[in-house]
Scaffold this active site. Structure first.
Site, PDB file in Angstrom:
ATOM      1  N   SER A  50      -1.251   3.681  -0.798  1.00  0.00           N
ATOM      2  CA  SER A  50      -2.126   3.301  -1.888  1.00  0.00           C
ATOM      3  C   SER A  50      -3.357   2.760  -1.351  1.00  0.00           C
ATOM      4  O   SER A  50      -3.432   2.493   0.102  1.00  0.00           O
ATOM      5  CB  SER A  50      -1.194   2.034  -2.543  1.00  0.00           C
ATOM      6  OG  SER A  50      -1.153   0.904  -1.680  1.00  0.00           O
ATOM      7  N   ASP A  83      -1.836   7.467  -3.364  1.00  0.00           N
ATOM      8  CA  ASP A  83      -1.193   6.794  -4.580  1.00  0.00           C
ATOM      9  C   ASP A  83      -1.976   6.216  -5.475  1.00  0.00           C
ATOM     10  O   ASP A  83      -2.894   5.155  -4.936  1.00  0.00           O
ATOM     11  CB  ASP A  83      -0.029   6.094  -4.092  1.00  0.00           C
ATOM     12  CG  ASP A  83       0.908   5.633  -5.169  1.00  0.00           C
ATOM     13  OD1 ASP A  83       1.175   6.391  -6.395  1.00  0.00           O
ATOM     14  OD2 ASP A  83       1.671   4.566  -5.172  1.00  0.00           O
ATOM     15  N   LYS A 188      11.405  -3.996 -14.538  1.00  0.00           N
ATOM     16  CA  LYS A 188      11.185  -2.869 -15.459  1.00  0.00           C
ATOM     17  C   LYS A 188      11.826  -3.105 -16.738  1.00  0.00           C
ATOM     18  O   LYS A 188      11.261  -2.308 -17.687  1.00  0.00           O
ATOM     19  CB  LYS A 188      11.752  -1.702 -14.830  1.00  0.00           C
ATOM     20  CG  LYS A 188      11.195  -1.512 -13.422  1.00  0.00           C
ATOM     21  CD  LYS A 188      11.858  -0.077 -12.832  1.00  0.00           C
ATOM     22  CE  LYS A 188      11.384   0.174 -11.400  1.00  0.00           C
ATOM     23  NZ  LYS A 188      10.048   0.158 -11.025  1.00  0.00           N
ATOM     24  N   SER A 218      12.095   3.165  -8.799  1.00  0.00           N
ATOM     25  CA  SER A 218      12.910   2.415  -8.043  1.00  0.00           C
ATOM     26  C   SER A 218      14.179   1.619  -8.969  1.00  0.00           C
ATOM     27  O   SER A 218      14.058   1.586 -10.063  1.00  0.00           O
ATOM     28  CB  SER A 218      12.356   1.052  -7.238  1.00  0.00           C
ATOM     29  OG  SER A 218      11.491   1.604  -6.322  1.00  0.00           O
ATOM     30  N   ASN A 258       8.447   8.606  -7.636  1.00  0.00           N
ATOM     31  CA  ASN A 258       7.778   7.567  -6.532  1.00  0.00           C
ATOM     32  C   ASN A 258       8.802   6.410  -6.497  1.00  0.00           C
ATOM     33  O   ASN A 258       9.333   5.809  -7.446  1.00  0.00           O
ATOM     34  CB  ASN A 258       6.527   7.271  -7.475  1.00  0.00           C
ATOM     35  CG  ASN A 258       5.509   8.260  -7.272  1.00  0.00           C
ATOM     36  OD1 ASN A 258       5.662   9.246  -6.981  1.00  0.00           O
ATOM     37  ND2 ASN A 258       4.080   7.697  -7.472  1.00  0.00           N
ATOM     38  N   ASP A 260       8.744   2.777  -4.249  1.00  0.00           N
ATOM     39  CA  ASP A 260       8.178   1.710  -3.620  1.00  0.00           C
ATOM     40  C   ASP A 260       9.007   0.360  -3.347  1.00  0.00           C
ATOM     41  O   ASP A 260       9.460  -0.061  -2.267  1.00  0.00           O
ATOM     42  CB  ASP A 260       6.800   1.212  -3.853  1.00  0.00           C
ATOM     43  CG  ASP A 260       6.167   0.559  -2.859  1.00  0.00           C
ATOM     44  OD1 ASP A 260       6.579   0.253  -1.814  1.00  0.00           O
ATOM     45  OD2 ASP A 260       4.832   0.194  -3.109  1.00  0.00           O
ATOM     46  N   ARG A 264      10.642  -2.096  -0.461  1.00  0.00           N
ATOM     47  CA  ARG A 264      10.267  -3.600  -0.093  1.00  0.00           C
ATOM     48  C   ARG A 264      11.467  -4.329  -0.060  1.00  0.00           C
ATOM     49  O   ARG A 264      11.722  -5.457   0.429  1.00  0.00           O
ATOM     50  CB  ARG A 264       9.333  -3.959  -1.456  1.00  0.00           C
ATOM     51  CG  ARG A 264       8.017  -3.134  -1.222  1.00  0.00           C
ATOM     52  CD  ARG A 264       7.114  -3.380  -2.387  1.00  0.00           C
ATOM     53  NE  ARG A 264       6.078  -3.022  -2.530  1.00  0.00           N
ATOM     54  CZ  ARG A 264       4.737  -3.324  -2.901  1.00  0.00           C
ATOM     55  NH1 ARG A 264       4.765  -4.410  -3.686  1.00  0.00           N
ATOM     56  NH2 ARG A 264       3.709  -2.543  -2.922  1.00  0.00           N
TER      57      ARG A 264
END
Ligand code: G3H
Ligand code: 13P
Ligand code: ZN
Length: 316
Positions: A50, A83, A188, A218, A258, A260, A264
């Site tokens: 990113s 990204d 989300k 995710s 995708n 991420d 994390r």
């Protein structure tokens, strides 16, 4: 093998009903964890960077780390992807820096402006052998400094299937990120997760054989959420996309997924655990090491969810 673009990967993914994992990298440990997983599982890989990652680690460090990964894994096709490139200038810089794939995200502009910006990037990138992902529709959550639509409203900003043929025809983009109800980050959904599979189906019908991309994928794995909450973190309401939903999407036209936030959370959970269980510890290898191992284990699992484990050779 040198870095590759996404063309062969997406062709195989579409044909065989899997998706390639696109994992965000920000430092050496995250990259090593991902690479260890794909090397063991023989999976194709998209490493994505990113603008924030470029600012944090600097491109020269990230590039050097990725060059080692590529050199040590000659049988694995690896893509270096930008990204969420927000402007033509960012995308141009990344093409000039040797990225083999860039995303131009002008999805917050009007339809016409999105077409114009995307087309400009496509013209520049294609002339230099680089592929382009674009975005139509809007996701929720936060990406870079741009706040997406509120997660309550994502269903109002889905990709309009009636626009995709014109968008892809006018821009020439190689793949398209579509909005199907996901958001970036760890929050989300507030209640039962819902994805617009009808949008994937409809877009897939209008653009047969064309690769689609799923952002905000995710799952917010329970294992890491529980560890974070147990060891002093505060993410009680975090909720992601169920893995069954991802498994269903990759059998449709979704060829790139995708991830991420799950990286994390894996790293954060293990670091928190080490700090809480051994408060006297101050050797970074003793907490970054378990974090890297957790990422490896998590990514190995994801490669099976996406169906791309064992597919490296099919993408060459
Ligand atoms: O789309 C968002 C990705 O998770 C990248 O996040 O912009 O904070 O590096 P970042
Ligand atoms: P997550 O926040 O769900 O990991 O999504 C990452 C992403 O879409 C990066 O572009
Ligand atoms: Zn994204």
């Amino acid at each position: 093998m040198a870095l590759v673009d996404t063309k062969k990967m997406f062709k195989a993914a579409y044909k065989e009903g899997f998706a390639v994992g696109a994992f965000n990298v920000n430092n050496m440990e995250i990259t090593q964890g991902i690479i260890a997983a794909i090397a063991e599982e023989k999976a194709p890989l998209i490493l994505q960077i990113s603008r924030g990652a470029r600012e944090y680690a600097s491109m020269s460090y990230l590039r050097a780390i990725i060059d080692v990964a590529v050199a040590e894994n000659p049988d694995i096709p690896i893509v270096m992807h930008l990204d969420h490139g927000d402007t033509f200038e960012t995308c141009k810089q990344c093409v000039d820096d040797g990225f083999t794939s860039v995303m131009v995200d002008a999805s917050h502009s009007s339809f016409e402006e999105n077409i114009a910006t995307t087309k400009k990037v496509v013209d520049y990138a294609h002339a230099r052998g680089v592929v382009v992902e674009a975005e139509l529709g809007q996701l929720g959550g936060i990406e870079e400094d741009v706040v997406g639509v509120h997660s309550d409203d994502v269903m109002k900003h889905l990709t309009d299937p009636d626009q995709v043929v014109e968008f892809v025809g006018k821009t020439g983009c190689d793949s398209l990120a579509i909005a199907i109800g996901t958001s970036h980050g760890a929050y989300k959904f507030k209640s039962e997760p819902k994805l617009a599979f009808d949008v994937i189906e409809e877009v897939g019908r209008k653009l047969p054989g064309y690769p689609l991309v799923m952002h905000g994928s995710s799952s917010v794995l329970k294992e890491f959420k529980d560890l974070i909450n147990k060891y002093g973190g505060k993410m009680p309401d975090a909720m992601g996309v169920p893995e069954e939903a991802i498994g269903r999407a990759v059998k449709m036209a979704i060829c790139k997924v995708n991830i991420d936030t799950d990286l994390r959370m894996a790293l954060t959970a293990k670091i928190r655990q080490v700090f809480c269980e051994t408060p006297g510890e101050f050797d970074p290898r003793k907490y970054l090491g378990p974090g890297r191992e957790a990422i490896k284990k998590m990514v190995k699992h994801k490669l099976h969810v996406l169906g791309c484990a064992g597919k490296a050779a099919a993408c060459l």
